[in-house]
Write a protein that holds these residues in place. Sequence first.
Motif, short mmCIF file in Angstrom:
data_model
loop_
_atom_site.label_atom_id
_atom_site.label_comp_id
_atom_site.label_asym_id
_atom_site.label_seq_id
_atom_site.Cartn_x
_atom_site.Cartn_y
_atom_site.Cartn_z
N PHE A 143 -14.04 1.35 -2.79
CA PHE A 143 -15.28 0.69 -2.38
C PHE A 143 -15.12 -0.79 -2.68
N ILE A 144 -15.18 -1.61 -1.63
CA ILE A 144 -14.79 -3.00 -1.74
C ILE A 144 -15.95 -3.92 -1.37
N TRP A 145 -16.09 -5.00 -2.10
CA TRP A 145 -17.11 -6.02 -1.82
C TRP A 145 -16.86 -6.65 -0.46
N SER A 146 -17.88 -6.64 0.39
CA SER A 146 -17.72 -7.15 1.76
C SER A 146 -17.48 -8.65 1.81
N GLY A 147 -17.80 -9.37 0.74
CA GLY A 147 -17.59 -10.82 0.73
C GLY A 147 -16.14 -11.22 0.81
N TYR A 148 -15.22 -10.30 0.47
CA TYR A 148 -13.80 -10.61 0.62
C TYR A 148 -13.46 -10.98 2.06
N LEU A 149 -14.23 -10.42 3.00
CA LEU A 149 -13.94 -10.69 4.41
C LEU A 149 -14.20 -12.14 4.79
N ASP A 150 -14.99 -12.85 3.98
CA ASP A 150 -15.23 -14.27 4.25
C ASP A 150 -13.98 -15.10 4.00
N PHE A 151 -13.12 -14.60 3.13
CA PHE A 151 -11.90 -15.33 2.79
C PHE A 151 -10.71 -14.91 3.65
N ALA A 152 -10.71 -13.63 4.05
CA ALA A 152 -9.63 -13.12 4.90
C ALA A 152 -10.17 -11.95 5.70
N SER A 153 -10.19 -12.08 7.00
CA SER A 153 -10.78 -11.05 7.86
C SER A 153 -10.03 -9.73 7.82
N ASP A 154 -8.77 -9.77 7.35
CA ASP A 154 -7.97 -8.54 7.29
C ASP A 154 -7.91 -7.97 5.87
N SER A 155 -8.89 -8.31 5.03
CA SER A 155 -8.88 -7.86 3.63
C SER A 155 -8.86 -6.35 3.52
N LEU A 156 -9.72 -5.67 4.29
CA LEU A 156 -9.78 -4.22 4.21
C LEU A 156 -8.48 -3.58 4.67
N ALA A 157 -7.89 -4.13 5.72
CA ALA A 157 -6.64 -3.58 6.23
C ALA A 157 -5.51 -3.74 5.21
N GLU A 158 -5.42 -4.93 4.60
CA GLU A 158 -4.36 -5.16 3.63
C GLU A 158 -4.55 -4.30 2.38
N LEU A 159 -5.80 -4.19 1.93
CA LEU A 159 -6.06 -3.36 0.76
C LEU A 159 -5.73 -1.90 1.06
N SER A 160 -6.10 -1.42 2.24
CA SER A 160 -5.77 -0.04 2.63
C SER A 160 -4.27 0.20 2.59
N ASP A 161 -3.51 -0.75 3.09
CA ASP A 161 -2.05 -0.62 3.08
C ASP A 161 -1.50 -0.55 1.66
N LEU A 162 -1.93 -1.48 0.81
CA LEU A 162 -1.41 -1.54 -0.55
C LEU A 162 -1.74 -0.28 -1.35
N LEU A 163 -2.99 0.16 -1.24
CA LEU A 163 -3.42 1.33 -2.00
C LEU A 163 -2.71 2.59 -1.52
N THR A 164 -2.54 2.71 -0.21
CA THR A 164 -1.88 3.89 0.34
C THR A 164 -0.41 3.95 -0.07
N ILE A 165 0.27 2.82 0.06
CA ILE A 165 1.71 2.79 -0.20
C ILE A 165 2.01 2.96 -1.69
N TYR A 166 1.36 2.15 -2.53
CA TYR A 166 1.69 2.16 -3.95
C TYR A 166 0.93 3.25 -4.72
N GLY A 167 -0.10 3.81 -4.10
CA GLY A 167 -0.78 4.93 -4.71
C GLY A 167 -0.23 6.27 -4.26
N HIS A 168 0.72 6.23 -3.31
CA HIS A 168 1.31 7.46 -2.75
C HIS A 168 0.20 8.38 -2.23
N LEU A 169 -0.75 7.80 -1.51
CA LEU A 169 -1.95 8.53 -1.12
C LEU A 169 -1.74 9.29 0.18
N GLN A 170 -2.13 10.55 0.16
CA GLN A 170 -2.12 11.34 1.38
C GLN A 170 -3.30 10.96 2.28
N GLN A 171 -4.46 10.69 1.66
CA GLN A 171 -5.65 10.30 2.40
C GLN A 171 -6.38 9.21 1.60
#
Length: 393
Positions: free
Chosen positions: A38-66
């Motif tokens: 659950f991410i603060w929406s204000g991050y999008l003011d600094f980088a419009s791809d914040s959610l996409a980048e966070l999703s990538d990092l968490l999935t890859i380094y968390g070894h997440l299936q979902q």
Amino acid sequence: MHAVSSIYNGPLEEKRIIQMVSKLRMELPGEPTIGFAFIWSGYLDFASDSLAELSDLLTIYGHLQQLVVVSSSGVVGQGIENEGTASFSLLLIHNPELKCHGLEIPLHVIDSLDQQENWHSLIPFDVNDIKGFCVFADPINFPIEKFLKYLTQAYPHIPAWGGVTSGKENECSLYYNRRPLTGGLLLTFAGNITLDVIVSQACRPIGDPYTITHVDQNILYTLGRKTAYQALAKAFDSLTEQEKLTVQGHLFIGLAVSEYLEEFKQGDFLIRNILGADPSTGAIVIGAFPRVGQTVQYQLRDPQAAILSLQKALEEEKLKFNAQGKIPSAALQAICTGRGKNLFGTSSHIDAQSIQKFFPGIAQAGFFAHGEVGPSCGMNFLHGYSTSIAFLI
């Protein structure tokens, strides 16, 4: 089942994010089955791809299936409520016997879901194996109340938790498995898991309950033998002098979730906004479309009542779990944006801390919502000015 959680503060920095998710993953006895961020929406003011980048990092380094990622105006984690500040919370679950199925719900299929057989092509689990749902909805276009009605018809008595996202307008607020979603997300839990959902409201009934005798769309004209405005005035007169001085912005209307209750109390209503009033006609405009014969009662948003209601609900949950010999592993929490600092003032973190008070150390994460999903009288509804909590066992 095992669950761990943490909260991240400050600017999004790749190195810190990798350290956080890697540490959490190592605290589990095996690889994570699913994660919630659950991410603060204000991050999008600094980088419009914040959610996409966070999703990538968490999935890859968390070894997440979902992975589910939700952006909102505020996030919840480990007894903390961060409203309007740079932060995100993360909860990881390890449960090899858990089956999860995430489904994007496009708008064009919703009307077809009034037919139960159409659900079977969407959800791959046997109805007897389904233990609960998570529902997340875009605040602009998604007709969540209609969707919840059809979901309850198809899967009665199966609880749902979630809410309407409170992220940036015209920005994607939902990601599932590194993919942006529009509309809504339905996450179905099956297998060896229990989803126990409670809802606690911030409003208490005032005045008397009435039966609607004349309504047109969202305009209430008469309640019993009184005009809707006369009933509102009577409810106002029932308040103390101190309450009358502070009532502005705190009056609402409640729609009874069941007509079969002998006595109505706090929590028996769906709270909706009063949008306008006309003393000359006696009409009240509300944020709902009630029907003739439905029971309504005016409501007062009350911080003390909100605290007591939540404590009572959590105490009952703890007693129930103790009697069953169960210990919940995680808590997902949706808090209305009308609570937090807007309700409790400087006494923040009250809703999040209450969970830790009754369940010390439980893994916890969540978000601030524009409407909270949870059951009442065995049916799933969209609530207002509430906190909805899902305990995972």
